[in-house]
Write a protein that holds these residues in place. Structure first.
Motif, PDB file in Angstrom:
ATOM      1  N   ARG A 195     -14.013   6.076 -38.042  1.00 24.27           N
ATOM      2  CA  ARG A 195     -12.787   5.351 -37.707  1.00 24.27           C
ATOM      3  C   ARG A 195     -12.169   4.707 -38.939  1.00 24.27           C
ATOM      4  O   ARG A 195     -10.934   4.700 -39.101  1.00 24.27           O
ATOM      5  CB  ARG A 195     -13.124   4.293 -36.647  1.00 24.27           C
ATOM      6  CG  ARG A 195     -11.910   3.586 -36.050  1.00 24.27           C
ATOM      7  CD  ARG A 195     -11.642   2.261 -36.733  1.00 24.27           C
ATOM      8  NE  ARG A 195     -10.433   1.644 -36.239  1.00 24.27           N
ATOM      9  CZ  ARG A 195      -9.757   0.720 -36.905  1.00 24.27           C
ATOM     10  NH1 ARG A 195     -10.177   0.310 -38.109  1.00 24.27           N
ATOM     11  NH2 ARG A 195      -8.647   0.199 -36.397  1.00 24.27           N
ATOM     12  N   ALA A 209      -8.499   5.372 -40.417  1.00 22.15           N
ATOM     13  CA  ALA A 209      -7.530   4.297 -40.648  1.00 22.15           C
ATOM     14  C   ALA A 209      -6.937   4.398 -42.054  1.00 22.15           C
ATOM     15  O   ALA A 209      -5.726   4.193 -42.241  1.00 22.15           O
ATOM     16  CB  ALA A 209      -8.215   2.942 -40.436  1.00 22.15           C
ATOM     17  N   VAL A 236      -4.479   7.259 -42.068  1.00 21.30           N
ATOM     18  CA  VAL A 236      -3.249   6.915 -41.347  1.00 21.30           C
ATOM     19  C   VAL A 236      -2.351   6.057 -42.206  1.00 21.30           C
ATOM     20  O   VAL A 236      -1.119   6.228 -42.236  1.00 21.30           O
ATOM     21  CB  VAL A 236      -3.604   6.216 -40.020  1.00 21.30           C
ATOM     22  CG1 VAL A 236      -2.354   5.612 -39.379  1.00 21.30           C
ATOM     23  CG2 VAL A 236      -4.241   7.203 -39.052  1.00 21.30           C
ATOM     24  N   ARG A 241      -0.811   8.499 -36.199  1.00 22.46           N
ATOM     25  CA  ARG A 241      -1.425   7.286 -35.661  1.00 22.46           C
ATOM     26  C   ARG A 241      -2.187   7.576 -34.368  1.00 22.46           C
ATOM     27  O   ARG A 241      -3.094   6.824 -33.977  1.00 22.46           O
ATOM     28  CB  ARG A 241      -0.342   6.233 -35.421  1.00 22.46           C
ATOM     29  CG  ARG A 241      -0.923   4.851 -35.139  1.00 22.46           C
ATOM     30  CD  ARG A 241       0.118   3.776 -35.300  1.00 22.46           C
ATOM     31  NE  ARG A 241      -0.506   2.468 -35.274  1.00 22.46           N
ATOM     32  CZ  ARG A 241      -1.080   1.875 -36.312  1.00 22.46           C
ATOM     33  NH1 ARG A 241      -1.121   2.495 -37.484  1.00 22.46           N
ATOM     34  NH2 ARG A 241      -1.612   0.679 -36.198  1.00 22.46           N
ATOM     35  N   LEU A 260      -5.884   7.624 -34.891  1.00 28.20           N
ATOM     36  CA  LEU A 260      -6.527   6.306 -34.990  1.00 28.20           C
ATOM     37  C   LEU A 260      -6.751   5.716 -33.593  1.00 28.20           C
ATOM     38  O   LEU A 260      -7.786   5.105 -33.335  1.00 28.20           O
ATOM     39  CB  LEU A 260      -5.662   5.368 -35.836  1.00 28.20           C
ATOM     40  CG  LEU A 260      -6.221   3.948 -36.045  1.00 28.20           C
ATOM     41  CD1 LEU A 260      -7.576   4.001 -36.727  1.00 28.20           C
ATOM     42  CD2 LEU A 260      -5.235   3.105 -36.845  1.00 28.20           C
ATOM     43  N   ASP A 276     -10.272   4.683 -32.125  1.00 29.82           N
ATOM     44  CA  ASP A 276     -10.542   3.345 -31.582  1.00 29.82           C
ATOM     45  C   ASP A 276     -11.152   3.424 -30.181  1.00 29.82           C
ATOM     46  O   ASP A 276     -12.056   2.650 -29.832  1.00 29.82           O
ATOM     47  CB  ASP A 276      -9.254   2.525 -31.543  1.00 29.82           C
ATOM     48  CG  ASP A 276      -8.808   2.101 -32.934  1.00 29.82           C
ATOM     49  OD1 ASP A 276      -9.686   2.039 -33.824  1.00 29.82           O
ATOM     50  OD2 ASP A 276      -7.612   1.843 -33.124  1.00 29.82           O
TER      51      ASP A 276
END
Length: 312
Positions: free
Chosen positions: A64, A68, A71, A78, A81, A85
């Protein structure tokens, strides 16, 4: 002067009661030992599962963070991401649930020991401990003989048989000897006598028949219980063999292949050759295989505990 046949039968019946009580105690002790063993291995299972969920959470959290960064650089949408999440949150929930399950297993074990162990105890064992049992034929001959429940019923049958002998001996003639000594200031008196009781009309047929019926009933119960114990052992042995084959299957390369697949998928995802979905799929497959492997090892230890319980 007590009839020696009745006396020996009465003493033997009392000794049989002691043997039956001792066998009952052994049965309770074997049951408790097996339950403690299963609960201890259950705690180890929950701890292994919690460690596995922690490792998966750490892995997804690292993925993750990389997503991030990409991104922010504009290299990924996005949406990737958001998906990462979601997977991290799901892994965090599974990790917390696994940790709570560990605490519940620990509390259950402490309750079973009535608080005799400290709160921060550690179990000196592992789900990978080897299972050492005698050969199958040896166990088949041993279990129906040494099982405490069978031993208890054998003692009760012996007591019932001795009760038959005791009732039969009670119809034999009984001898009473009496001696009285009386001394006064003027004279002394000594009286001796003997009486013999010979049953003529009352032959205790009801008591004898009741003892014979009790002996036959206990003998039938013993035979059925011996058969039942044999069947329980065969079932536990089959469970042991199935669990052992499952453990061998997982340890024979299945876990290693799944771990390698996750590493390959992770590397391919880093270089953009595979998507996040494919990486998560391989990770889920590995998680399922590891979970099944832990359950197979727990089933193996549980089956061994059941066999040890049957053989006390």
């Amino acid at each position: 002067i007590e009839n020696p046949f009745m006396r020996s039968a009465r003493i033997g019946a009392s000794e049989a009661i002691v043997d039956a009580s001792r066998a009952s105690f052994d049965q309770v002790r074997a049951d408790l030992a097996a339950l403690l063993r299963v609960r201890a291995y259950e705690l180890l299972l929950r701890q292994e599962q919690a460690d596995m969920e922690q490792g998966i959470y750490d892995l997804l959290n690292n993925v993750r963070r990389r997503i991030a960064v990409n991104v922010e650089k504009g290299e990924l949408a996005r949406f990737e991401l958001i998906r990462a999440d979601t997977e991290v949150q799901s892994a965090a929930n599974r990790k917390e649930a696994a940790q709570l399950t560990v605490e519940r297993a620990r509390i259950a074990l402490m309750q079973l020991t009535a608080g005799a162990i400290p709160v921060n105890f550690e179990i000196n064992a592992s789900l990978r401990n080897p299972v050492n049992l005698p050969p199958l034929e040896t166990l088949r001959q041993e279990v129906p003989i040494v099982n405490p429940d069978v031993v208890r019923l054998q003692a009760e049958q012996e007591r019932a048989n001795l009760r038959i002998s005791q009732e039969k001996a009670s119809i034999l003639p009984q001898l009473n000897v009496l001696y009285t000594n009386y001394q006064d200031a003027q004279f002394t008196s000594n009286i001796a006598g003997m009486s013999v009781r010979i049953p003529i009309f009352y032959r205790r047929r009801g008591e004898i028949d009741t003892a014979i019926y009790d002996s036959a009933r206990i003998r039938e119960t013993l035979e059925y219980r011996r058969y039942e114990i044999s069947q329980l052992f065969e079932s536990a042995w089959q469970m042991l063999q199935i669990a052992q084959r499952r453990v061998d299957m997982f340890e024979g390369g299945l876990i290693k292949e799944a771990e390698n697949a996750v590493k390959v998928a992770e590397a391919a995802y880093k270089f953009g050759e595979r998507g996040l979905i494919e990486f998560l799929d391989t990770q889920r497959i590995l998680r399922g295989i590891l979970s099944d492997s832990l359950l197979a090892r727990f089933d193996l230890q549980s089956a061994a505990a059941e066999i040890d319980r049957l053989r006390a």
